[in-house]
Design a protein around this motif. Structure first.
Motif, PDB file in Angstrom:
ATOM      1  N   VAL B  46       0.851  -1.207   0.000  1.00 19.62           N
ATOM      2  CA  VAL B  46       0.000   0.000   0.000  1.00 19.62           C
ATOM      3  C   VAL B  46       0.876   1.242   0.000  1.00 19.62           C
ATOM      4  N   ARG B  47       1.871   1.273   0.903  1.00 18.38           N
ATOM      5  CA  ARG B  47       2.723   2.454   1.006  1.00 18.38           C
ATOM      6  C   ARG B  47       3.514   2.669  -0.277  1.00 18.38           C
ATOM      7  N   LYS B  48       3.999   1.546  -0.865  1.00 22.07           N
ATOM      8  CA  LYS B  48       4.787   1.659  -2.096  1.00 22.07           C
ATOM      9  C   LYS B  48       3.909   2.179  -3.243  1.00 22.07           C
ATOM     10  N   ASP B  49       2.700   1.613  -3.369  1.00 13.71           N
ATOM     11  CA  ASP B  49       1.801   2.044  -4.446  1.00 13.71           C
ATOM     12  C   ASP B  49       1.520   3.538  -4.352  1.00 13.71           C
ATOM     13  N   LEU B  50       1.226   4.003  -3.136  1.00 16.25           N
ATOM     14  CA  LEU B  50       0.870   5.414  -2.969  1.00 16.25           C
ATOM     15  C   LEU B  50       2.074   6.325  -3.126  1.00 16.25           C
ATOM     16  N   SER B  51       3.285   5.811  -2.772  1.00 11.69           N
ATOM     17  CA  SER B  51       4.483   6.652  -2.811  1.00 11.69           C
ATOM     18  C   SER B  51       4.815   7.110  -4.237  1.00 11.69           C
ATOM     19  N   HIS B  52       4.292   6.401  -5.248  1.00 13.92           N
ATOM     20  CA  HIS B  52       4.523   6.842  -6.626  1.00 13.92           C
ATOM     21  C   HIS B  52       3.924   8.222  -6.878  1.00 13.92           C
ATOM     22  N   PHE B  53       2.919   8.580  -6.087  1.00 16.15           N
ATOM     23  CA  PHE B  53       2.131   9.770  -6.421  1.00 16.15           C
ATOM     24  C   PHE B  53       2.272  10.908  -5.425  1.00 16.15           C
ATOM     25  N   GLY B  54       2.993  10.657  -4.338  1.00 17.14           N
ATOM     26  CA  GLY B  54       3.165  11.718  -3.357  1.00 17.14           C
ATOM     27  C   GLY B  54       3.220  11.130  -1.967  1.00 17.14           C
ATOM     28  N   SER B  55       3.107  12.002  -0.989  1.00 17.15           N
ATOM     29  CA  SER B  55       3.216  11.584   0.401  1.00 17.15           C
ATOM     30  C   SER B  55       1.865  11.892   1.050  1.00 17.15           C
ATOM     31  N   PHE B  56       1.126  10.830   1.396  1.00 12.78           N
ATOM     32  CA  PHE B  56      -0.267  11.030   1.810  1.00 12.78           C
ATOM     33  C   PHE B  56      -0.519  10.764   3.296  1.00 12.78           C
ATOM     34  N   GLY B  57       0.301   9.892   3.896  1.00 15.58           N
ATOM     35  CA  GLY B  57       0.021   9.509   5.272  1.00 15.58           C
ATOM     36  C   GLY B  57       1.023  10.135   6.228  1.00 15.58           C
ATOM     37  N   ARG B  58       0.749   9.997   7.512  1.00 15.39           N
ATOM     38  CA  ARG B  58       1.728  10.433   8.488  1.00 15.39           C
ATOM     39  C   ARG B  58       2.094   9.247   9.346  1.00 15.39           C
ATOM     40  N   ARG B  59       3.410   8.983   9.460  1.00 15.81           N
ATOM     41  CA  ARG B  59       3.905   7.809  10.161  1.00 15.81           C
ATOM     42  C   ARG B  59       3.242   7.661  11.527  1.00 15.81           C
ATOM     43  N   GLY B  60       2.643   6.510  11.757  1.00  7.53           N
ATOM     44  CA  GLY B  60       2.016   6.255  13.046  1.00  7.53           C
ATOM     45  C   GLY B  60       0.596   6.792  13.147  1.00  7.53           C
ATOM     46  N   LEU B  61       0.201   7.640  12.188  1.00  7.97           N
ATOM     47  CA  LEU B  61      -1.136   8.234  12.272  1.00  7.97           C
ATOM     48  C   LEU B  61      -2.092   7.663  11.218  1.00  7.97           C
ATOM     49  N   GLY B  62      -1.536   7.240  10.099  1.00  3.86           N
ATOM     50  CA  GLY B  62      -2.382   6.713   9.037  1.00  3.86           C
ATOM     51  C   GLY B  62      -2.803   7.787   8.057  1.00  3.86           C
ATOM     52  N   TYR B  63      -3.763   7.420   7.211  1.00  4.15           N
ATOM     53  CA  TYR B  63      -4.197   8.309   6.131  1.00  4.15           C
ATOM     54  C   TYR B  63      -5.513   8.991   6.494  1.00  4.15           C
ATOM     55  N   ASP B  64      -5.615  10.260   6.123  1.00  2.36           N
ATOM     56  CA  ASP B  64      -6.885  10.984   6.200  1.00  2.36           C
ATOM     57  C   ASP B  64      -7.773  10.435   5.072  1.00  2.36           C
ATOM     58  N   VAL B  65      -8.871   9.761   5.443  1.00  2.00           N
ATOM     59  CA  VAL B  65      -9.683   9.027   4.467  1.00  2.00           C
ATOM     60  C   VAL B  65     -10.212   9.939   3.362  1.00  2.00           C
ATOM     61  N   ALA B  66     -10.841  11.072   3.752  1.00  2.00           N
ATOM     62  CA  ALA B  66     -11.459  11.963   2.758  1.00  2.00           C
ATOM     63  C   ALA B  66     -10.403  12.514   1.804  1.00  2.00           C
ATOM     64  N   HIS B  67      -9.259  12.895   2.364  1.00  2.00           N
ATOM     65  CA  HIS B  67      -8.197  13.476   1.543  1.00  2.00           C
ATOM     66  C   HIS B  67      -7.634  12.444   0.566  1.00  2.00           C
ATOM     67  N   LEU B  68      -7.324  11.233   1.080  1.00  2.00           N
ATOM     68  CA  LEU B  68      -6.737  10.195   0.224  1.00  2.00           C
ATOM     69  C   LEU B  68      -7.725   9.781  -0.870  1.00  2.00           C
ATOM     70  N   CYS B  69      -8.995   9.708  -0.505  1.00  2.00           N
ATOM     71  CA  CYS B  69     -10.055   9.375  -1.442  1.00  2.00           C
ATOM     72  C   CYS B  69     -10.053  10.375  -2.608  1.00  2.00           C
ATOM     73  N   ARG B  70     -10.000  11.670  -2.258  1.00  2.00           N
ATOM     74  CA  ARG B  70     -10.014  12.734  -3.265  1.00  2.00           C
ATOM     75  C   ARG B  70      -8.764  12.643  -4.138  1.00  2.00           C
ATOM     76  N   GLU B  71      -7.614  12.381  -3.505  1.00  2.00           N
ATOM     77  CA  GLU B  71      -6.360  12.307  -4.251  1.00  2.00           C
ATOM     78  C   GLU B  71      -6.376  11.147  -5.244  1.00  2.00           C
TER      79      GLU B  71
END
Lengths: 216, 216
Positions: B46-71
């Protein structure tokens, strides 16, 4: 054996198609390099995918095409016939029934069911559409292997339950909805929207490209 | 940006579906672990797939669902409408036209063509089937983005050539045959046999299993 991922199996299908073509062209031996090139992957990936199932090539010599073809056919379960039952005689169901390629690959549609009285009794792809109410009983005598759900999404779970009680070992679901089946039943979903998304991705410039274009 | 593989894009589609569901359930933040579990992959993937497109999560905190969805929606090109033309008003074409999910995702079928005089002029999925001979001219005024080949396999290359001359940027091919298109046109093939092969693989015991069973 470790669990084999769906994408490994998908690549095996691709390799198999490539090998059938290469064999038809009269080629006896193929390198992992050339097999990888035909399928847009890397030689390391080809070797890794095949290594799950045994040792097929000889270092520096490549793979015996006819032998590898036969082996992958057996791994994919294409060296036998599968009895397929389709539920839903609408467009998707009719398209599957009309497609002769399935039978050639060993997937033989032996029955089709629907719940629409206007469809029951009609001939579709050489089969008479039967009443879905008879599906459970039919399963006891007909021994279906694979059930295909080509019904509307709101009926999909009920159809899945019927197919399970009819004794299928696997379900292919075309309805865009998640289904729950017992662990002993293999379930795969075909989501046609995903193919479109793969294209819209290809047509969409990345942020970097948009930025560069904006600067031009 | 390195070339993104089709399987990465397929996983993005899966993540997107999971995120839409998770968002509907009222969840604000999701870990790569949980996203991976939902889609049967690993957090590292998951992290590798998303890393192609930018930096979306925060270590230890996870991803903001609405933001990642939009991205991901933007990455997949689902934040705009695509004009789709279907060639072939048979079963597959009709199934695509009947499926409302596509329009909801931004894929709007705006025209359908066929070469069968019995089909031309008929209404399919709210559209009137047009003569394929008019496809090239229609492309000049209608500006199609994506062409769908739902024609028999022997006609598929000719239809592909017509779609290219009608100006499409992408082609989705349902005919079981390899097509040649210019490099500027994105091409994806939907091979329904492959879904069946994935199931027959799941139903086929491995050699090791067969051996163990024979010894029992």
């Amino acid at each position: 054996m470790p669990r084999i991922s769906e994408s490994t199996v998908r690549r095996l299908s691709h390799y198999y198609r490539a090998l059938v073509e290469v064999e038809a062209e009269g080629t006896d031996v193929i390198s992992s390099q050339r097999l990888a090139e035909r399928e847009g992957t890397t030689p390391a990936q080809v070797r890794k995918d095949l290594s799950h199932f045994g040792s097929f090539g000889r270092r520096g010599l490549g793979y015996d095409v006819a032998h590898l073809c036969r082996e992958i056919r057996a791994i994919l379960g294409l060296d036998r016939r599968w009895r397929v039952v389709v539920v839903g005689a609408g467009n998707i169901g009719s398209a599957l029934l009309a497609y002769r390629g399935f039978a050639a690959q060993g997937f033989e549609v032996v029955a089709v069911f629907d719940n629409d009285p206007r469809r029951i009794g009609e001939a579709v792809g050489g089969l008479q559409v039967r009443d879905v109410a008879e599906l459970g009983a039919a399963g006891a005598s007909d021994s279906f292997d694979i059930g295909v759900i080509a019904a509307p999404h709101h009926a999909a779970q009920a159809v899945a339950d019927l197919l399970v009680s009819a004794g299928v070992s696997a379900i292919l679901n075309f309805a865009p909805r998640k289904l729950i089946v017992p662990a002993r039943v293999a379930l795969r979903n075909v989501d046609l929207t995903m193919a479109f998304e793969n294209l819209s991705f290809a047509l969409t410039p990345t942020r970097g490209q948009r930025r560069r274009r904006a600067q031009d």
